[in-house]
Design an enzyme around this catalytic site. Structure first.
Site, PDB file in Angstrom:
ATOM      1  N   GLN A 172       1.932  -3.937   0.913  1.00 60.73           N
ATOM      2  CA  GLN A 172       1.921  -2.560   0.417  1.00 60.73           C
ATOM      3  C   GLN A 172       3.121  -1.779   0.914  1.00 60.73           C
ATOM      4  OE1 GLN A 172      -0.395  -1.241  -1.920  1.00 60.73           O
ATOM      5  NE2 GLN A 172      -0.491  -3.471  -1.993  1.00 60.73           N
ATOM      6  N   ASN A 214       5.759   7.320  -8.768  1.00 57.73           N
ATOM      7  CA  ASN A 214       6.092   8.005  -7.521  1.00 57.73           C
ATOM      8  C   ASN A 214       5.542   9.428  -7.549  1.00 57.73           C
ATOM      9  OD1 ASN A 214       7.844   9.481  -9.157  1.00 57.73           O
ATOM     10  ND2 ASN A 214       9.661   8.329  -8.527  1.00 57.73           N
ATOM     11  N   GLU A 240     -33.693  32.066 -22.812  1.00 57.63           N
ATOM     12  CA  GLU A 240     -32.261  32.280 -22.529  1.00 57.63           C
ATOM     13  C   GLU A 240     -31.670  33.417 -23.347  1.00 57.63           C
ATOM     14  OE1 GLU A 240     -30.764  27.925 -20.902  1.00 57.63           O
ATOM     15  OE2 GLU A 240     -30.131  28.579 -22.890  1.00 57.63           O
ATOM     16  N   GLU A 267      -6.986   3.215  -1.389  1.00 58.36           N
ATOM     17  CA  GLU A 267      -6.779   2.603  -2.706  1.00 58.36           C
ATOM     18  C   GLU A 267      -7.221   1.139  -2.656  1.00 58.36           C
ATOM     19  OE1 GLU A 267      -3.069   1.662  -5.778  1.00 58.36           O
ATOM     20  OE2 GLU A 267      -2.682   2.053  -3.665  1.00 58.36           O
ATOM     21  N   HIS A 268      -6.728   0.404  -1.668  1.00 56.40           N
ATOM     22  CA  HIS A 268      -7.118  -0.984  -1.437  1.00 56.40           C
ATOM     23  C   HIS A 268      -7.733  -1.100  -0.047  1.00 56.40           C
ATOM     24  CE1 HIS A 268      -3.364  -1.134  -3.947  1.00 56.40           C
ATOM     25  NE2 HIS A 268      -4.156  -1.880  -4.707  1.00 56.40           N
ATOM     26  N   HIS A 328       6.350  -1.588  -1.141  1.00 55.47           N
ATOM     27  CA  HIS A 328       6.428  -0.812  -2.386  1.00 55.47           C
ATOM     28  C   HIS A 328       7.457   0.305  -2.267  1.00 55.47           C
ATOM     29  CE1 HIS A 328       3.570  -2.269  -5.329  1.00 55.47           C
ATOM     30  NE2 HIS A 328       2.682  -2.468  -4.378  1.00 55.47           N
ATOM     31  N   ASP A 375      -3.818  -7.421  -7.259  1.00 49.58           N
ATOM     32  CA  ASP A 375      -2.662  -6.772  -7.884  1.00 49.58           C
ATOM     33  C   ASP A 375      -2.220  -7.492  -9.145  1.00 49.58           C
ATOM     34  OD1 ASP A 375      -2.148  -4.481  -6.502  1.00 49.58           O
ATOM     35  OD2 ASP A 375      -0.499  -5.268  -5.313  1.00 49.58           O
ATOM     36  N   TYR A 405       2.546   4.350 -18.705  1.00 49.28           N
ATOM     37  CA  TYR A 405       3.773   4.451 -17.921  1.00 49.28           C
ATOM     38  C   TYR A 405       3.863   3.255 -16.992  1.00 49.28           C
ATOM     39  CZ  TYR A 405       7.593   5.902 -15.033  1.00 49.28           C
ATOM     40  OH  TYR A 405       8.805   5.917 -14.387  1.00 49.28           O
ATOM     41  N   HIS A 438     -30.716  30.228 -31.852  1.00 54.32           N
ATOM     42  CA  HIS A 438     -31.022  28.828 -31.558  1.00 54.32           C
ATOM     43  C   HIS A 438     -32.469  28.513 -31.955  1.00 54.32           C
ATOM     44  CE1 HIS A 438     -27.312  28.822 -29.273  1.00 54.32           C
ATOM     45  NE2 HIS A 438     -27.495  27.548 -28.911  1.00 54.32           N
ATOM     46  N   GLN A 470      10.645  12.515 -17.349  1.00 58.42           N
ATOM     47  CA  GLN A 470      10.983  12.649 -18.768  1.00 58.42           C
ATOM     48  C   GLN A 470      10.110  11.760 -19.646  1.00 58.42           C
ATOM     49  OE1 GLN A 470      13.012  11.568 -16.361  1.00 58.42           O
ATOM     50  NE2 GLN A 470      14.463  10.008 -17.034  1.00 58.42           N
ATOM     51  N   SER A 508       1.430   3.768  -3.268  1.00 57.98           N
ATOM     52  CA  SER A 508       0.444   2.737  -2.952  1.00 57.98           C
ATOM     53  C   SER A 508       0.017   2.785  -1.488  1.00 57.98           C
ATOM     54  CB  SER A 508       1.016   1.362  -3.281  1.00 57.98           C
ATOM     55  OG  SER A 508       0.023   0.375  -3.230  1.00 57.98           O
TER      56      SER A 508
END
Length: 425
Positions: free
Chosen positions: A256, A210, A411, A323-324, A259, A357, A125, A416, A187, A234
């Site tokens: 940032q 987003n 067990e 994040e950064h 954004h 980036d 995406y 087994h 979508q 971000s």
């Protein structure tokens, strides 16, 4: 420009590092409605939501070869060269992640190994609304190619003319992506998760977005589709002392903030003078930004924190898990060694986050909203599965038989144990 908090008590740190609130109940309801509609209605539902959300009515959302060629022809050669340079650095860095693992003989006659296999079908995406993030194609498409993914599907929202930005098409073509679709938002996530008449369903979905896209990714994960991480709006944190350059810090914060209004920036410093200088620089620099309205809104959710000492400052930064993270301090390398929670770290006054980036080579698809406490950023590893293998000789099985039988019996799993015994009778 930024709200300043001076010497906060530790009890208030949780409030300082809190991200902007989201009404998840209302958000999830809206997202679920779109996901269900696309799952049931396929292309028709996608077309309806593209008209509703993007304001364009498309007969087909598939990008044609002619559109790709047109983008190649019209894109500025200087931008082409920049994209190619960035792609080269990103490829070089990510190729180092393909470390071959050797078989291991754990006991005589018992050999174990792992095989790296690319995920067959992945979806990318690429945000393209207010800012077409063609750089994200390089960050996702290159490691997907290196990993050997057989099918890569790309979705990005169209503009008002029903087209994708030429740089998006050029970057996709450069990294060998063949299936491109003009679809955005929830979508697009739904189409890649469930498939439609023309859009293939994938096994794992990558890419930032987003709050709606993030919620959609988290919801389709419950339907058996993997996602890279819950990456949302971000964010950047700058850790600075008196040696930092206020203009540099302000520029990093604004990189940032521009954004979008839900982005967050945090400045943590041991110098009141530095914070004052940053705020002054913000005022002068923000006036020159085309996206200043978005940046101003983001700064309203942001803050500068004055700390008593660097030890506490580092501890606060680790709790924030940005994040950064930019470290603009005299002993930046030493401080970097103390960082345990961050998506990507930028060390020193001449390491702006924007380089990461775009073009240094590291990946910019990173965990946000404090998920850096437990998630890594995207890498080649994100696009592969590691399948374990083992092969035993008869002698090897005999050597380990007593261990397996004893554990299985303890067990209460007799079958087994019998699976071993029957081979040695």
């Amino acid at each position: 420009m930024m709200n300043i908090l001076e010497f906060p008590e530790r009890a208030s740190w949780s409030t300082i590092i809190k991200r902007p609130a989201v009404d998840h109940l209302l958000l999830n309801e809206k997202v679920a409605n779109v996901l269900n509609a696309v799952k049931k209605g396929g292309n028709k539902a996608v077309q309806q939501y593209t008209l509703e959300f993007d304001g364009v009515n498309l007969d087909s959302c598939t990008v044609t070869a002619a559109e790709i060629q047109e983008a190649i022809n019209i894109l500025d050669p200087i931008l082409k060269k920049a994209i190619e340079t960035a792609a080269g650095n990103i490829r070089k860095f990510h190729l180092t992640q393909m470390n071959k693992e050797l078989p291991v003989e754990t006991m005589p006659g018992i050999t174990c190994w792992r095989k790296w296999v690319g995920i067959d079908k992945v979806g990318l995406y690429i945000p393209g609304g207010s800012a077409p993030l063609f750089s994200t194609i390089l960050m996702l498409g290159i490691p997907a190619e290196i990993a050997g993914c057989k099918q890569v599907v790309l979705c990005s929202p169209p503009d008002k003319n029903g087209k994708l930005h030429p740089a998006i098409l050029y970057a996709a073509n450069l990294v060998g992506i063949k299936q491109l679709f003009k679809i955005g938002g929830v979508q697009a996530i739904a189409a890649m998760a469930f498939g439609t008449e023309t859009i293939p369903a994938v096994y794992k979905i990558f890419g930032p977005g987003n709050q709606y896209v993030t919620a959609a990714k988290q919801m389709v994960q419950q339907s058996g589709v993997a996602i890279d991480m819950p990456a949302g709006p971000s964010e950047v944190c700058v850790l600075a002392d008196e040696t930092a350059v206020p203009a540099f810090v302000a520029a990093d914060l604004l990189s940032q903030a521009e954004h979008g209004p839900d982005s967050q920036v945090l400045l943590v410093s041991t110098s009141a003078q530095l914070i004052e200088g940053v705020n002054q620089s913000l005022v002068s620099q923000i006036a020159e930004l085309p996206r200043k309205d978005l940046a101003v809104k983001a700064l309203q959710n942001s803050r500068a924190v004055l700390m008593n000492n660097m030890t506490d400052a580092v501890e606060l930064v680790n709790e924030y898990a940005a994040e950064h993270l930019i470290i603009s301090c005299s002993n930046a390398n030493d401080i970097a060694d103390q960082i345990s929670n961050a998506g990507s770290v930028f060390i020193g006054n001449y390491s702006p986050e924007s380089v990461g980036d775009y073009a240094s080579g590291t990946n910019h698809t990173l965990p946000t909203n404090a998920y850096a406490r437990m998630y890594s950023g995207v890498s080649v590893d994100s696009f592969i599965k590691k399948i374990t293998f083992q092969q035993l000789t008869k002698e090897g099985l005999a050597a380990i038989a007593n261990t397996v039988e004893t554990m299985a019996e303890a067990e209460g799993l007799k079958a087994h144990a019998e699976a071993v015994r029957v081979r040695l009778k």
